[in-house]
Design an enzyme around this catalytic site. Sequence first.
Site, mmCIF file in Angstrom:
data_model
loop_
_atom_site.group_PDB
_atom_site.id
_atom_site.type_symbol
_atom_site.label_atom_id
_atom_site.label_comp_id
_atom_site.label_asym_id
_atom_site.label_seq_id
_atom_site.Cartn_x
_atom_site.Cartn_y
_atom_site.Cartn_z
ATOM 1 C CE LYS A 93 2.414 -2.795 1.900
ATOM 2 N NZ LYS A 93 1.220 -1.949 1.692
ATOM 3 N N GLY A 154 -6.925 -0.810 -2.655
ATOM 4 C CA GLY A 154 -7.917 0.235 -2.865
ATOM 5 C C GLY A 154 -9.272 -0.239 -3.333
ATOM 6 C CB ALA A 181 -4.052 -4.663 -0.262
ATOM 7 N N GLY A 182 -7.171 -4.200 0.295
ATOM 8 C CA GLY A 182 -8.512 -4.655 -0.042
ATOM 9 C C GLY A 182 -9.554 -4.475 1.043
ATOM 10 C CG ASN A 203 -3.766 4.587 3.238
ATOM 11 O OD1 ASN A 203 -2.686 4.891 2.770
ATOM 12 N ND2 ASN A 203 -4.595 5.534 3.630
ATOM 13 C CB THR A 204 -8.212 3.120 0.339
ATOM 14 O OG1 THR A 204 -6.945 3.090 -0.334
ATOM 15 C CG2 THR A 204 -9.219 3.867 -0.518
#
Length: 254
Positions: A93, A154, A181-182, A203-204
């Site tokens: 990635k 994040g 992301a996001g 992830n977050t």
Amino acid sequence: MPVFYGTRVESPLMLGTAQYPSPAIMAEAFRASRAGIATVSLRREGGAGQDFHRLIKDLGIPVLPNTAGCHSVREAVTTAQMARELFETPWLKLEVIRDDDTLCPDVIALVEAARVLSDDGFQVFPYCTEDLSVCGRLLDAGCQVLMPWGAPIGSGRGLNNPYGLRSLRAHFPDVPLVVDAGIGLPSHAAQAMELGYDAVLLNTAVAKAGDPVAMARAMALAIEAGQLAHGANPIEARDMAAPSTPLFGMAVLG
């Protein structure tokens, strides 16, 4: 299930390994999510040593190392080479960030790094924007997967530009696309799949949730629901009402 560089993965959920309260909770969250791929940052997790790497291998799913924290082509290439040796995979990635405030992809450096790494035998998963011209250049550079952001890393804002993501899907119908992301809520993940995307990377939203294991399960269910909805050929939105009850068979009074 999505296919990346000829490899079929068992789930369209790709889950990161950072920021969990403990390694045990991370492992439990992965089991609850039934994730198909684990993403790992060599730069951010390198201090954890062999115990962390052993834990990742024990997950029993493909690993996607990333170049998080890299700000130049040189940094990204060096990190990628280290990751390939450590994790024994050509998958990467690719992240090249312009600044630490927005974590926005540096698209010029990204395309250059993608070309260098593809020529070196890497199978590159580029973290990019939804810009059609940038994505086209990444494909020309050798990428066979595109990973446009939903919103800044994040931020938990979901899909900031559904129109752009929809246009990207329409423009590249045969290219595996991953929203990366996001994502903050299961509804965001479902929306990405409803647009016809092949997978979601997050992830977050799981790691920092009050209950990471429950959120991991919720994300898995949402992604499954979104995928089913897309395959069901949903109705088009319209501006005016449309009666759902037919007039045929209704009683005529008076």
